[in-house]
Design a protein around this motif. Structure first.
Motif, PDB file in Angstrom:
ATOM      1  N   GLY A  41       0.800  -1.213   0.000  1.00 28.66           N
ATOM      2  CA  GLY A  41       0.000   0.000   0.000  1.00 28.66           C
ATOM      3  C   GLY A  41       0.837   1.269   0.000  1.00 28.66           C
ATOM      4  N   LEU A  42       2.138   1.145  -0.305  1.00 29.94           N
ATOM      5  CA  LEU A  42       3.031   2.297  -0.355  1.00 29.94           C
ATOM      6  C   LEU A  42       3.286   2.704  -1.797  1.00 29.94           C
ATOM      7  CD1 LEU A  42       5.596   1.316   2.429  1.00 29.94           C
ATOM      8  CD2 LEU A  42       3.780   3.045   2.529  1.00 29.94           C
ATOM      9  N   PRO A  43       3.520   3.994  -2.027  1.00 29.24           N
ATOM     10  CA  PRO A  43       3.739   4.475  -3.394  1.00 29.24           C
ATOM     11  C   PRO A  43       4.929   3.796  -4.068  1.00 29.24           C
ATOM     12  CG  PRO A  43       3.479   6.308  -1.873  1.00 29.24           C
ATOM     13  CD  PRO A  43       3.596   5.069  -1.038  1.00 29.24           C
ATOM     14  N   SER A  44       4.708   3.340  -5.284  1.00 28.90           N
ATOM     15  CA  SER A  44       5.795   2.790  -6.092  1.00 28.90           C
ATOM     16  C   SER A  44       6.020   3.643  -7.327  1.00 28.90           C
ATOM     17  CB  SER A  44       5.508   1.342  -6.493  1.00 28.90           C
ATOM     18  OG  SER A  44       4.374   1.268  -7.330  1.00 28.90           O
ATOM     19  N   SER A  45       5.010   4.445  -7.677  1.00 29.72           N
ATOM     20  CA  SER A  45       5.118   5.327  -8.830  1.00 29.72           C
ATOM     21  C   SER A  45       3.960   6.317  -8.806  1.00 29.72           C
ATOM     22  CB  SER A  45       5.073   4.514 -10.127  1.00 29.72           C
ATOM     23  OG  SER A  45       5.345   5.320 -11.239  1.00 29.72           O
ATOM     24  N   ILE A  46       4.073   7.324  -9.638  1.00 30.77           N
ATOM     25  CA  ILE A  46       2.983   8.257  -9.888  1.00 30.77           C
ATOM     26  C   ILE A  46       2.613   8.111 -11.361  1.00 30.77           C
ATOM     27  CG2 ILE A  46       2.289  10.685  -9.986  1.00 30.77           C
ATOM     28  CD1 ILE A  46       2.697   9.699  -7.105  1.00 30.77           C
ATOM     29  N   LEU A  47       1.334   7.992 -11.626  1.00 33.31           N
ATOM     30  CA  LEU A  47       0.853   7.888 -13.007  1.00 33.31           C
ATOM     31  C   LEU A  47       0.154   9.192 -13.373  1.00 33.31           C
ATOM     32  CD1 LEU A  47       0.255   6.198 -15.579  1.00 33.31           C
ATOM     33  CD2 LEU A  47      -1.871   5.492 -14.467  1.00 33.31           C
ATOM     34  N   PRO A  48       0.869  10.099 -14.056  1.00 32.91           N
ATOM     35  CA  PRO A  48       0.214  11.324 -14.522  1.00 32.91           C
ATOM     36  C   PRO A  48      -0.801  10.976 -15.618  1.00 32.91           C
ATOM     37  CG  PRO A  48       2.616  11.529 -14.609  1.00 32.91           C
ATOM     38  CD  PRO A  48       2.287  10.085 -14.365  1.00 32.91           C
ATOM     39  N   GLY A  49      -1.851  11.756 -15.704  1.00 37.79           N
ATOM     40  CA  GLY A  49      -2.844  11.544 -16.753  1.00 37.79           C
ATOM     41  C   GLY A  49      -2.235  11.569 -18.142  1.00 37.79           C
ATOM     42  N   THR A  50      -1.169  12.321 -18.313  1.00 39.27           N
ATOM     43  CA  THR A  50      -0.517  12.408 -19.622  1.00 39.27           C
ATOM     44  C   THR A  50       0.068  11.069 -20.049  1.00 39.27           C
ATOM     45  OG1 THR A  50       1.486  13.212 -18.530  1.00 39.27           O
ATOM     46  CG2 THR A  50       0.007  14.869 -19.489  1.00 39.27           C
ATOM     47  N   GLN A  51       0.441  10.231 -19.083  1.00 40.20           N
ATOM     48  CA  GLN A  51       0.978   8.913 -19.432  1.00 40.20           C
ATOM     49  C   GLN A  51      -0.124   7.991 -19.936  1.00 40.20           C
ATOM     50  OE1 GLN A  51       4.239   9.952 -19.714  1.00 40.20           O
ATOM     51  NE2 GLN A  51       4.417   7.756 -19.513  1.00 40.20           N
ATOM     52  N   VAL A  52      -1.329   8.171 -19.436  1.00 41.57           N
ATOM     53  CA  VAL A  52      -2.469   7.403 -19.946  1.00 41.57           C
ATOM     54  C   VAL A  52      -2.697   7.804 -21.408  1.00 41.57           C
ATOM     55  CG1 VAL A  52      -4.952   6.976 -19.734  1.00 41.57           C
ATOM     56  CG2 VAL A  52      -3.520   7.120 -17.680  1.00 41.57           C
ATOM     57  N   LEU A  53      -2.625   9.107 -21.677  1.00 42.19           N
ATOM     58  CA  LEU A  53      -2.785   9.570 -23.061  1.00 42.19           C
ATOM     59  C   LEU A  53      -1.657   9.056 -23.954  1.00 42.19           C
ATOM     60  CD1 LEU A  53      -3.971  13.257 -22.627  1.00 42.19           C
ATOM     61  CD2 LEU A  53      -5.320  11.266 -23.335  1.00 42.19           C
ATOM     62  N   ARG A  54      -0.439   9.038 -23.426  1.00 40.03           N
ATOM     63  CA  ARG A  54       0.706   8.563 -24.209  1.00 40.03           C
ATOM     64  C   ARG A  54       0.479   7.131 -24.675  1.00 40.03           C
ATOM     65  NH1 ARG A  54       4.741   5.366 -23.631  1.00 40.03           N
ATOM     66  NH2 ARG A  54       4.391   5.025 -21.426  1.00 40.03           N
ATOM     67  N   LEU A  55      -0.133   6.323 -23.818  1.00 38.67           N
ATOM     68  CA  LEU A  55      -0.410   4.939 -24.168  1.00 38.67           C
ATOM     69  C   LEU A  55      -1.517   4.849 -25.220  1.00 38.67           C
ATOM     70  CD1 LEU A  55       0.401   2.026 -23.401  1.00 38.67           C
ATOM     71  CD2 LEU A  55      -1.459   2.070 -21.738  1.00 38.67           C
ATOM     72  N   ALA A  56      -2.469   5.780 -25.166  1.00 36.39           N
ATOM     73  CA  ALA A  56      -3.624   5.740 -26.072  1.00 36.39           C
ATOM     74  C   ALA A  56      -3.332   6.354 -27.444  1.00 36.39           C
ATOM     75  CB  ALA A  56      -4.805   6.462 -25.430  1.00 36.39           C
ATOM     76  N   VAL A  57      -2.490   7.374 -27.487  1.00 44.66           N
ATOM     77  CA  VAL A  57      -2.224   8.074 -28.746  1.00 44.66           C
ATOM     78  C   VAL A  57      -1.246   7.252 -29.581  1.00 44.66           C
ATOM     79  CG1 VAL A  57      -1.218  10.156 -29.781  1.00 44.66           C
ATOM     80  CG2 VAL A  57      -2.651  10.340 -27.735  1.00 44.66           C
ATOM     81  N   GLY A  59       1.703   6.042 -31.805  1.00 41.16           N
ATOM     82  CA  GLY A  59       3.077   6.538 -31.885  1.00 41.16           C
ATOM     83  C   GLY A  59       3.310   7.463 -33.062  1.00 41.16           C
ATOM     84  N   TYR A  60       2.700   7.145 -34.217  1.00 39.26           N
ATOM     85  CA  TYR A  60       2.917   7.987 -35.393  1.00 39.26           C
ATOM     86  C   TYR A  60       2.362   9.394 -35.185  1.00 39.26           C
ATOM     87  CZ  TYR A  60      -1.886   6.668 -36.640  1.00 39.26           C
ATOM     88  OH  TYR A  60      -3.245   6.462 -36.631  1.00 39.26           O
ATOM     89  N   CYS A  61       1.308   9.546 -34.371  1.00 40.94           N
ATOM     90  CA  CYS A  61       0.752  10.874 -34.085  1.00 40.94           C
ATOM     91  C   CYS A  61       1.624  11.617 -33.078  1.00 40.94           C
ATOM     92  CB  CYS A  61      -0.670  10.758 -33.538  1.00 40.94           C
ATOM     93  SG  CYS A  61      -1.867  10.220 -34.767  1.00 40.94           S
ATOM     94  N   GLN A  62       2.270  10.884 -32.176  1.00 38.00           N
ATOM     95  CA  GLN A  62       3.191  11.519 -31.244  1.00 38.00           C
ATOM     96  C   GLN A  62       4.448  11.990 -31.972  1.00 38.00           C
ATOM     97  OE1 GLN A  62       3.782   9.404 -27.458  1.00 38.00           O
ATOM     98  NE2 GLN A  62       1.960   8.204 -27.972  1.00 38.00           N
ATOM     99  N   ASP A  63       4.892  11.198 -32.941  1.00 41.35           N
ATOM    100  CA  ASP A  63       6.103  11.541 -33.693  1.00 41.35           C
ATOM    101  C   ASP A  63       5.861  12.673 -34.682  1.00 41.35           C
ATOM    102  OD1 ASP A  63       7.393   9.524 -32.347  1.00 41.35           O
ATOM    103  OD2 ASP A  63       7.153   8.056 -33.973  1.00 41.35           O
ATOM    104  N   ASP A  64       4.673  12.713 -35.268  1.00 38.72           N
ATOM    105  CA  ASP A  64       4.343  13.735 -36.258  1.00 38.72           C
ATOM    106  C   ASP A  64       2.921  14.244 -35.992  1.00 38.72           C
ATOM    107  OD1 ASP A  64       3.923  15.376 -38.423  1.00 38.72           O
ATOM    108  OD2 ASP A  64       4.345  13.840 -39.940  1.00 38.72           O
ATOM    109  N   PRO A  65       2.794  15.327 -35.202  1.00 37.35           N
ATOM    110  CA  PRO A  65       1.473  15.837 -34.831  1.00 37.35           C
ATOM    111  C   PRO A  65       0.571  16.165 -36.022  1.00 37.35           C
ATOM    112  CG  PRO A  65       3.175  16.885 -33.506  1.00 37.35           C
ATOM    113  CD  PRO A  65       3.875  16.085 -34.569  1.00 37.35           C
ATOM    114  N   ALA A  66       1.143  16.431 -37.182  1.00 35.55           N
ATOM    115  CA  ALA A  66       0.323  16.724 -38.361  1.00 35.55           C
ATOM    116  C   ALA A  66      -0.535  15.512 -38.736  1.00 35.55           C
ATOM    117  CB  ALA A  66       1.207  17.134 -39.535  1.00 35.55           C
TER     118      ALA A  66
END
Length: 147
Positions: A41-57, A59-66
């Protein structure tokens, strides 16, 4: 002002929690991130909401936003369906950063420095081997601005 003054109860997840469940928790409670806890029950990591998005978006859109612009709206609206069946473990960075954890005596400056250094929107507060809650960026800013 100390961490204990800004502390709030905070939901946690485990490495095996489904990412879609974590995303719902983030959205339902307007959270900037989640505390990932270990079997004690002790912290092992913090999961920012942006990391959830990183998993969902894709890779090609992360590499080239266009390329994100050419996806149709229906595809974009269904973005989080791509994380179905995936776990929090997969959403975390491969190279973990410093864990943003402190004790209730930490000052506002210590909290701000820890958030800035770790790029984390929240800091877990632990005392006596027990998670007490977290200080969020919003709570820290409100406290610093006297709101």
């Amino acid at each position: 002002m100390r961490a204990r003054d800004l502390l709030t109860a905070f939901p946690t997840v485990t490495l095996d929690t489904a990412v879609i469940e974590a995303a719902r928790l983030l959205a339902d409670q307007d959270l900037p991130g989640l505390i990932v806890v270990d079997e004690r029950g002790l912290p092992s990591s913090i999961l920012p909401g942006t990391q959830v998005l990183r998993l969902a978006v894709p890779g090609y859109c992360q590499d080239d936003p266009a390329l994100a612009r050419v996806a149709d709206e229906a595809h974009a609206d269904a973005l989080l369906t791509s994380v179905t069946g995936r776990t929090v473990r997969e959403a975390l960075l491969a190279q973990p950063r410093e864990l943003p954890v402190t004790d209730p005596q930490a000052t506002a400056l210590e909290l701000a420095a820890l958030m800035a250094r770790t790029h984390s929107p929240l800091v877990a507060v632990v005392e006596g081997g027990r998670l007490l809650g977290a200080v969020t960026l919003q709570a820290l800013m409100d406290g610093l601005l006297g709101q």
